[in-house]
Enzyme design. Structure first.
Site, PDB file in Angstrom:
ATOM      1  CD  GLU A  77      -3.999  -5.947   2.132  1.00  0.00           C
ATOM      2  OE1 GLU A  77      -4.803  -5.402   2.927  1.00  0.00           O
ATOM      3  OE2 GLU A  77      -2.785  -5.718   2.149  1.00  0.00           O
ATOM      4  CD  GLU A 114      -3.085  -1.120   2.139  1.00  0.00           C
ATOM      5  OE1 GLU A 114      -2.985  -0.330   3.102  1.00  0.00           O
ATOM      6  OE2 GLU A 114      -4.073  -1.873   1.973  1.00  0.00           O
TER       7      GLU A 114
END
Length: 431
Positions: free
Chosen positions: A317, A200
């Site tokens: 995710e 991320e």
């Protein structure tokens, strides 16, 4: 009867029980257009996140939990696992300081790779963390400060030449690591499906996305200069940026300095990733609004991967915390994600699979974050996971059967031609 060969071939296939077994997963995963490819056939697969694998495997008394997780995953037809190949500074690190490594922790990662190989599971390994857990950007910046670098914002991780040097060195160390259990260098290990630049990545100080674009371009080139075998992805969450301003309406109400379209168009990035957390991003919204957001989020990214990026898309995710929702609400989210993936995959589309957050083994209660799934507990969520795995596996098998039929037909035609020529007969019509 001229088609006895075909009848025999079909009979032999049925004799194998499941009509055709998928070839052993011993090759490197590649890309072809919007599809992942394994051993020459499209690879659609269900999977999971388990960030803790290396840390647990570094303790020989806990390694059984890694084996148990992979064993349960295989039993439920899960074939991709995403995990960390970093641990920077702090308690039980992988990297004590720049270039100084904890051999015990590295041997834990060796075990993870060898076990994944044993259970036929492909790994996605991430090189660094955006956040402070396990060191992250902040640890790299502190190391550089200790060497006299004047650093302000955490976002200088992406621009400071000393920090970039440390990070590049870590990449090279991981790629060239020779597994102490298998003897194979990581860069030559087919059990690894892909590398991830960062979990991320975010650069809040530059909403234009240009800083991130330059960093991904530079680091992708670095990875590819060392490892030509493996796929690479950036670790992005999927937020739209200035290059597709008309799509920014589909973001949550914040920007993080990334650009789903531009960042994933970088040549060294082989496939795109999306994360999906409506419960975190839209905390003040009700479940109905969150699911409506999710449907748009999934649809737009699949369409953009298919038509604009023309690259595969992995939903790397997704999850919903049971700390703030019930099992039915979590199942609705899983079902929404899985339905979107399967709808794309069954048509040979860009959505290649989804990795839920997160899988735990039995006896790991302290690792629970509300998102955990324990496969040995036959919950409704586990049933949804298994069904999606089986559906995507069925698509894979279909493609493998088609490929093998094509091979068989080609071999049959060659044998026929050889027979005709060997018998001095012209095969021009007739029976």
């Amino acid at each position: 009867m001229k088609d006895w060969g075909l009848v025999l071939f079909v009979f032999l296939l049925f004799q194998q029980g499941t009509f055709m077994h998928v070839k052993a997963d011993d090759g490197f995963v590649k890309t072809k257009g919007v599809q992942l490819m394994l051993n020459g056939s499209p690879f659609y697969a269900n999977g999971f996140n388990a960030y803790w694998l290396m840390f647990m495997a570094a303790d020989s008394s806990q390694r059984n939990k890694v084996s148990s997780a992979f064993e349960q995953a295989k039993k439920h037809c899960l074939t991709i696992a995403r995990t960390w190949a970093f641990g920077d500074g702090g308690d039980r690190p992988l990297q004590y300081s720049p270039g100084s490594y904890n051999e015990q922790m590295f041997q834990g990662l060796d075990f993870v790779v060898s076990e994944a190989k044993r259970y036929g599971i492909k790994l996605v390994l991430s090189f660094a963390n955006n956040y402070d857990q396990f060191g992250g950007k902040k640890q790299y910046l502190n190391w550089a400060r200790n060497q006299g670098q004047s650093i302000g914002s955490d976002d200088e991780f992406f621009t400071n030449y000393v920090v970039k040097g440390y990070y590049k060195n870590h990449i090279k160390t991981v790629l060239t690591r020779r597994n102490t259990l298998t003897g194979v260098a990581y860069k030559d290990e087919p059990a690894i499906m892909a590398w991830e630049l960062m979990n991320e990545p975010r650069c809040l100080s530059d909403p234009s996305g240009k800083t991130m674009q330059a960093w991904i371009t530079e680091m992708a080139s670095h990875v590819k200069s060392i490892d030509g075998n493996h796929l690479l992805e950036a670790g992005l969450e999927g937020f739209y940026g200035p290059s597709s301003s008309q799509k920014q309406q589909y973001n949550p109400n914040f920007q993080v300095g990334t650009d789903f379209i531009a960042n994933n168009q970088i040549p060294g990035i082989d496939f795109a990733t999306v994360h999906s957390y409506p419960d975190q991003w839209l905390q003040s919204s009700n479940d109905e609004s969150q699911i409506a957001f999710l449907n748009n989020w999934l649809y737009n990214h699949i369409q953009d991967a298919q038509n604009i990026l023309q690259k595969p898309l992995l939903f790397a995710e997704f999850g919903k915390s049971l700390k703030i929702a019930g099992p039915n609400q979590r199942d609705e989210l899983f079902n929404t994600v899985y339905t979107a993936i399967y709808s794309s995959a069954r048509g040979g589309g860009a959505a290649v699979g989804g990795l839920f957050w997160q899988l735990l083994a039995e006896g790991m209660g302290s690792y629970g974050d509300g998102y955990e799934v324990i496969l040995s507990q036959s919950t409704s969520t586990v049933n949804l996971i298994t069904q999606e795995s089986q559906k995507l596996n069925h698509i894979r098998k279909m493609y493998v059967r088609l490929k093998d039929m094509e091979k068989w037909n080609k071999a049959r035609d060659i044998r026929r031609a050889q027979w005709w020529s060997g018998n001095g007969v012209s095969n021009t019509g007739g029976h």
